[in-house]
Design an enzyme around this catalytic site. Sequence first.
Site, PDB file in Angstrom:
ATOM      1  N   HIS A 104       9.485  51.060  37.548  1.00 35.66           N
ATOM      2  CA  HIS A 104       8.839  51.074  38.866  1.00 35.66           C
ATOM      3  C   HIS A 104       9.955  51.448  39.853  1.00 35.66           C
ATOM      4  O   HIS A 104      10.459  50.598  40.601  1.00 35.66           O
ATOM      5  CB  HIS A 104       8.242  49.698  39.155  1.00 35.66           C
ATOM      6  CG  HIS A 104       7.308  49.644  40.332  1.00 35.66           C
ATOM      7  ND1 HIS A 104       7.179  50.662  41.266  1.00 35.66           N
ATOM      8  CD2 HIS A 104       6.445  48.650  40.741  1.00 35.66           C
ATOM      9  CE1 HIS A 104       6.284  50.305  42.182  1.00 35.66           C
ATOM     10  NE2 HIS A 104       5.827  49.100  41.876  1.00 35.66           N
ATOM     11  N   ARG A 131       0.418  47.206  47.681  1.00 33.56           N
ATOM     12  CA  ARG A 131       1.631  47.638  48.382  1.00 33.56           C
ATOM     13  C   ARG A 131       2.014  49.088  48.076  1.00 33.56           C
ATOM     14  O   ARG A 131       2.263  49.889  48.981  1.00 33.56           O
ATOM     15  CB  ARG A 131       2.817  46.719  48.001  1.00 33.56           C
ATOM     16  CG  ARG A 131       2.809  45.382  48.671  1.00 33.56           C
ATOM     17  CD  ARG A 131       3.379  44.318  47.743  1.00 33.56           C
ATOM     18  NE  ARG A 131       2.386  44.067  46.704  1.00 33.56           N
ATOM     19  CZ  ARG A 131       1.450  43.116  46.797  1.00 33.56           C
ATOM     20  NH1 ARG A 131       1.473  42.281  47.796  1.00 33.56           N
ATOM     21  NH2 ARG A 131       0.529  42.976  45.869  1.00 33.56           N
ATOM     22  N   THR A 132       2.077  49.443  46.807  1.00 37.25           N
ATOM     23  CA  THR A 132       2.637  50.749  46.441  1.00 37.25           C
ATOM     24  C   THR A 132       1.718  51.883  46.893  1.00 37.25           C
ATOM     25  O   THR A 132       2.178  52.849  47.513  1.00 37.25           O
ATOM     26  CB  THR A 132       2.851  50.804  44.911  1.00 37.25           C
ATOM     27  OG1 THR A 132       3.535  49.616  44.514  1.00 37.25           O
ATOM     28  CG2 THR A 132       3.654  52.030  44.516  1.00 37.25           C
ATOM     29  N   LYS A 144     -15.758  58.783  33.118  1.00 38.32           N
ATOM     30  CA  LYS A 144     -16.653  59.570  32.253  1.00 38.32           C
ATOM     31  C   LYS A 144     -15.928  60.052  31.002  1.00 38.32           C
ATOM     32  O   LYS A 144     -16.461  60.836  30.227  1.00 38.32           O
ATOM     33  CB  LYS A 144     -17.190  60.776  33.021  1.00 38.32           C
ATOM     34  CG  LYS A 144     -17.964  60.422  34.277  1.00 38.32           C
ATOM     35  CD  LYS A 144     -18.332  61.695  35.032  1.00 38.32           C
ATOM     36  CE  LYS A 144     -18.727  61.393  36.465  1.00 38.32           C
ATOM     37  NZ  LYS A 144     -18.682  62.579  37.313  1.00 38.32           N
ATOM     38  N   ARG A 148       0.459  56.064  39.190  1.00 38.29           N
ATOM     39  CA  ARG A 148       0.594  54.767  38.520  1.00 38.29           C
ATOM     40  C   ARG A 148      -0.315  54.756  37.318  1.00 38.29           C
ATOM     41  O   ARG A 148      -1.488  55.149  37.412  1.00 38.29           O
ATOM     42  CB  ARG A 148       0.237  53.611  39.463  1.00 38.29           C
ATOM     43  CG  ARG A 148       0.169  52.279  38.726  1.00 38.29           C
ATOM     44  CD  ARG A 148       0.036  51.104  39.633  1.00 38.29           C
ATOM     45  NE  ARG A 148       1.290  50.824  40.312  1.00 38.29           N
ATOM     46  CZ  ARG A 148       1.534  49.711  41.015  1.00 38.29           C
ATOM     47  NH1 ARG A 148       0.605  48.783  41.111  1.00 38.29           N
ATOM     48  NH2 ARG A 148       2.692  49.525  41.616  1.00 38.29           N
TER      49      ARG A 148
HETATM   50  N1   CP Z   1       4.976  45.493  43.972  1.00 36.41           N
HETATM   51  C1   CP Z   1       3.894  46.219  43.662  1.00 36.41           C
HETATM   52  O1   CP Z   1       3.975  47.188  42.883  1.00 36.41           O
HETATM   53  O2   CP Z   1       2.738  45.799  44.256  1.00 36.41           O
HETATM   54  P1   CP Z   1       1.317  46.523  44.076  1.00 36.41           P
HETATM   55  O3   CP Z   1       0.900  46.326  42.650  1.00 36.41           O
HETATM   56  O4   CP Z   1       0.410  45.849  45.056  1.00 36.41           O
HETATM   57  O5   CP Z   1       1.500  47.981  44.367  1.00 36.41           O
END
Ligand code: CP
Length: 311
Positions: free
Chosen positions: A137, A59-60, A87, A109
């Site tokens: 998040h 999603r993100t 590496k 991320r």
């Molecule tokens: N909610 C969320 O962060 O989903 P993903 O890990 O798929 O990005």
Amino acid sequence: MSSFRHKHILGIEDLSREDIELILDTAASFKEINTRDIKKVPTLRGKTIINLFYEASTRTRTSFEIAGKRLSADTINISASASSVVKGETLEDTARNIEAMHPDIIVMRHGASGSPHYLAERLDCAIVNAGDGAHEHPSQALLDMMTIREHKGEIDGLTVAIVGDIAHSRVARSNLYGLTKMGAKVRLAAPGTMMPPGIERLGAEVYHDMNEAIRGADVVMMLRIQLERQGNTMLPTLREYARYYGLNPENLQLAKKDALVMHPGPINRGVELSSVVADGPQNVILDQVENGVAVRMALLYLVSGGEKAEE
Ligand code: CP
């Protein structure tokens, strides 16, 4: 020109209620673009955005990419597993090499809490945190708040129960900061092993009985058991966890009749959420995903300076 004063989006902890309202209002104004035949405006034409993902995401990552593209930015994705990270290149070296190509924004991320802050101190471009370890998040909490506001009119005065693996959940932490700033009461429910000690100091009400936490709630937000972060040392069996901390049609009746059922995804069906509830009439899970694109458009726009081009 907007009144948004933040160069980076590192966490909800850093944002004021006014910042959150501005982001949600901006996201609401962008949302309509996503349902047009031609889903593109020139707002960020000439900007370069790099999505640097050290952890898996559906999603993100996808919604940050779509958000950038719908605003006409050039968007590039880097997955650590397909980069020179394998590496042995360090985070700082990777980021400095990326910055030498002059991106305007790095969306990041990483499994280590604080890694976006580390880069923000060292690089000149804007950093947007797309999830750092068990810390924050922020874009998830913003899309959650947008979804609650759309369905309930306002967040102020609502009771939101967040149930699950609170200790490992960056979603819970960001929502706790955001929802309390917006005037909601936040109840957290988890087994003792999954509740961080002292979390009530951040304004939460702590429960170990899930039924008490969801009783009378306006919103029930379920969290995934994060086996990748906790191993399997914190719960006896998934079946037992589901029995005491899973949402099903029976215990959902304890919440308000019109309570929203939310989940950030991915769902462990039959563990924290029964399929009947996940697909039932109170769920707004795909609304959350839809709003994720609008919220990420708003974040990219605001950290770029917030000047709207002709649309
Ligand atoms: N909610 C969320 O962060 O989903 P993903 O890990 O798929 O990005």
